[in-house]
Motif scaffolding. Sequence first.
Motif, PDB file in Angstrom:
ATOM      1  N   LYS A   1       1.177  -1.278   0.006  1.00 14.70           N
ATOM      2  CA  LYS A   1      -0.383  -0.112   0.153  1.00 14.70           C
ATOM      3  C   LYS A   1       0.938   1.001   0.023  1.00 14.70           C
ATOM      4  O   LYS A   1       0.793   1.837  -1.028  1.00 14.70           O
ATOM      5  CB  LYS A   1      -0.787  -0.441   1.348  1.00 14.70           C
ATOM      6  N   GLU A   2       2.260   1.773   0.691  1.00 10.12           N
ATOM      7  CA  GLU A   2       2.758   2.616   0.755  1.00 10.12           C
ATOM      8  C   GLU A   2       3.149   2.457  -0.081  1.00 10.12           C
ATOM      9  O   GLU A   2       4.226   3.490  -0.704  1.00 10.12           O
ATOM     10  CB  GLU A   2       3.540   2.402   2.076  1.00 10.12           C
ATOM     11  N   HIS A   3       3.789   1.590  -0.820  1.00 12.94           N
ATOM     12  CA  HIS A   3       4.623   1.619  -2.585  1.00 12.94           C
ATOM     13  C   HIS A   3       3.925   1.803  -3.588  1.00 12.94           C
ATOM     14  O   HIS A   3       4.170   1.850  -4.844  1.00 12.94           O
ATOM     15  CB  HIS A   3       5.720   0.949  -2.538  1.00 12.94           C
ATOM     16  N   GLY A   4       2.473   1.667  -3.176  1.00 15.83           N
ATOM     17  CA  GLY A   4       1.463   1.712  -4.888  1.00 15.83           C
ATOM     18  C   GLY A   4       1.593   0.406  -5.217  1.00 15.83           C
ATOM     19  O   GLY A   4       1.542   0.489  -6.344  1.00 15.83           O
ATOM     20  N   LEU A   5       2.039  -0.315  -5.066  1.00 12.19           N
ATOM     21  CA  LEU A   5       2.356  -2.094  -5.574  1.00 12.19           C
ATOM     22  C   LEU A   5       0.628  -2.625  -5.191  1.00 12.19           C
ATOM     23  O   LEU A   5      -0.092  -2.304  -4.614  1.00 12.19           O
ATOM     24  CB  LEU A   5       3.238  -3.411  -4.941  1.00 12.19           C
ATOM     25  N   ILE A   6       0.769  -4.056  -6.245  1.00 14.49           N
ATOM     26  CA  ILE A   6      -0.442  -5.003  -5.819  1.00 14.49           C
ATOM     27  C   ILE A   6       0.242  -5.800  -4.842  1.00 14.49           C
ATOM     28  O   ILE A   6       1.622  -5.919  -5.170  1.00 14.49           O
ATOM     29  CB  ILE A   6      -0.804  -6.027  -7.340  1.00 14.49           C
ATOM     30  N   PHE A   7      -0.363  -6.855  -4.111  1.00 16.45           N
ATOM     31  CA  PHE A   7       0.146  -7.654  -3.331  1.00 16.45           C
ATOM     32  C   PHE A   7      -0.572  -9.009  -2.913  1.00 16.45           C
ATOM     33  O   PHE A   7      -2.703  -8.942  -3.491  1.00 16.45           O
ATOM     34  CB  PHE A   7      -0.381  -7.037  -1.504  1.00 16.45           C
ATOM     35  N   MET A   8      -0.148  -9.541  -3.106  1.00 19.40           N
ATOM     36  CA  MET A   8      -0.351 -11.058  -3.453  1.00 19.40           C
ATOM     37  C   MET A   8       0.702 -12.103  -2.831  1.00 19.40           C
ATOM     38  O   MET A   8       1.689 -12.210  -2.399  1.00 19.40           O
ATOM     39  CB  MET A   8      -1.406 -11.556  -4.001  1.00 19.40           C
ATOM     40  N   GLU A   9      -0.192 -13.243  -0.998  1.00 17.95           N
ATOM     41  CA  GLU A   9       0.857 -14.404  -1.218  1.00 17.95           C
ATOM     42  C   GLU A   9       0.583 -15.353  -1.990  1.00 17.95           C
ATOM     43  O   GLU A   9      -0.833 -15.410  -2.385  1.00 17.95           O
ATOM     44  CB  GLU A   9       0.545 -14.597   0.790  1.00 17.95           C
ATOM     45  N   ALA A  10       1.744 -16.517  -1.386  1.00 18.06           N
ATOM     46  CA  ALA A  10       1.306 -17.026  -3.160  1.00 18.06           C
ATOM     47  C   ALA A  10       2.320 -18.771  -2.430  1.00 18.06           C
ATOM     48  O   ALA A  10       2.882 -18.055  -1.035  1.00 18.06           O
ATOM     49  CB  ALA A  10       2.294 -16.870  -4.319  1.00 18.06           C
ATOM     50  N   SER A  11       2.389 -20.037  -3.058  1.00 20.76           N
ATOM     51  CA  SER A  11       2.640 -21.039  -2.528  1.00 20.76           C
ATOM     52  C   SER A  11       3.858 -21.833  -4.271  1.00 20.76           C
ATOM     53  O   SER A  11       2.386 -22.356  -5.262  1.00 20.76           O
ATOM     54  CB  SER A  11       2.150 -22.097  -1.938  1.00 20.76           C
ATOM     55  N   ALA A  12       4.713 -21.157  -4.352  1.00 25.04           N
ATOM     56  CA  ALA A  12       5.708 -22.004  -5.943  1.00 25.04           C
ATOM     57  C   ALA A  12       5.637 -23.555  -5.262  1.00 25.04           C
ATOM     58  O   ALA A  12       5.089 -24.024  -6.531  1.00 25.04           O
ATOM     59  CB  ALA A  12       7.068 -21.858  -5.765  1.00 25.04           C
ATOM     60  N   LYS A  13       5.288 -23.943  -4.570  1.00 22.77           N
ATOM     61  CA  LYS A  13       4.538 -25.750  -4.152  1.00 22.77           C
ATOM     62  C   LYS A  13       3.692 -26.176  -4.754  1.00 22.77           C
ATOM     63  O   LYS A  13       3.341 -26.770  -5.363  1.00 22.77           O
ATOM     64  CB  LYS A  13       5.235 -25.849  -2.709  1.00 22.77           C
ATOM     65  N   THR A  14       2.776 -25.355  -3.931  1.00 19.09           N
ATOM     66  CA  THR A  14       1.564 -26.216  -3.734  1.00 19.09           C
ATOM     67  C   THR A  14       0.347 -24.873  -5.148  1.00 19.09           C
ATOM     68  O   THR A  14      -0.373 -24.873  -5.484  1.00 19.09           O
ATOM     69  CB  THR A  14      -0.039 -25.384  -2.070  1.00 19.09           C
ATOM     70  N   ALA A  15       1.123 -24.299  -5.621  1.00 20.05           N
ATOM     71  CA  ALA A  15       0.430 -23.606  -6.905  1.00 20.05           C
ATOM     72  C   ALA A  15      -0.803 -22.149  -6.334  1.00 20.05           C
ATOM     73  O   ALA A  15      -0.517 -21.790  -7.253  1.00 20.05           O
ATOM     74  CB  ALA A  15      -0.053 -24.030  -8.313  1.00 20.05           C
ATOM     75  N   GLN A  16      -0.706 -22.361  -4.644  1.00 18.57           N
ATOM     76  CA  GLN A  16      -1.681 -21.119  -4.609  1.00 18.57           C
ATOM     77  C   GLN A  16      -1.810 -19.759  -4.774  1.00 18.57           C
ATOM     78  O   GLN A  16      -0.235 -19.234  -4.711  1.00 18.57           O
ATOM     79  CB  GLN A  16      -1.882 -21.111  -2.977  1.00 18.57           C
ATOM     80  N   ASN A  17      -2.311 -19.121  -5.877  1.00 21.49           N
ATOM     81  CA  ASN A  17      -2.027 -17.638  -6.366  1.00 21.49           C
ATOM     82  C   ASN A  17      -0.793 -17.820  -7.568  1.00 21.49           C
ATOM     83  O   ASN A  17      -1.140 -16.386  -7.401  1.00 21.49           O
ATOM     84  CB  ASN A  17      -1.894 -16.818  -5.022  1.00 21.49           C
ATOM     85  N   VAL A  18      -0.640 -19.037  -7.901  1.00 25.12           N
ATOM     86  CA  VAL A  18       0.424 -18.528  -8.445  1.00 25.12           C
ATOM     87  C   VAL A  18      -0.391 -17.870  -9.983  1.00 25.12           C
ATOM     88  O   VAL A  18       0.240 -17.142 -10.889  1.00 25.12           O
ATOM     89  CB  VAL A  18       1.744 -19.600  -8.829  1.00 25.12           C
ATOM     90  N   GLU A  19      -1.133 -18.799 -10.686  1.00 32.62           N
ATOM     91  CA  GLU A  19      -1.354 -18.008 -11.420  1.00 32.62           C
ATOM     92  C   GLU A  19      -1.497 -17.176 -11.960  1.00 32.62           C
ATOM     93  O   GLU A  19      -2.064 -16.122 -12.557  1.00 32.62           O
ATOM     94  CB  GLU A  19      -2.647 -19.397 -12.090  1.00 32.62           C
TER      95      GLU A  19
END
Length: 187
Positions: free
Chosen positions: A139-157
Amino acid sequence: MSYSYLFKFIIIGDTGVGKSGLLLQFTDKRFQPVYDLTIGVEFGARMITVDNKPIKLQIWDTAGQESFRSITRSYYRGAAGALLVYDITRRETFSHLASWLEDARQHAVPNMTIMLIGNKCDLAQRRAVSTEEGEQFAKEHGLIFMEASAKTAQNVEEAFVKTAATIYKKLQDGVLELNGVSQFIPS
């Protein structure tokens, strides 16, 4: 396969945060538990669809070691998007984000879309950086944010597609210039 747009992405962040894992999961739908350190840069590509338009993502996975920083900087040129990655289990990787962000803003085009990714969320029991801290930094830097897991593929796509959709919207709104950043390929 033909495409309407070509977007160049760069994946940046400290060594060992899972940049290569995110790339492999997105391009090949697989996880490799042990990686050799990326030397310089690795490359991957994949087609996606945004707003019924075929878009080719050209993705450059950079080395996180300080000794490769000068090589990595040349890959910012022409990048429309960046995934800035830290490891939620290693506080120091989060502490270094400001330095990576400064590099990106200095060497990339203005209005580049940057997605902050807290990787390895499958290891939540070893968490050293809270989701709220990641959200706040973004938020402070004007970025989009997401947590992900390359292992489980959560939020990678979702991370890659959301970044591409944001770039596409900036192009449609005239906030981002096509020349040098990405290409429009008339069908």
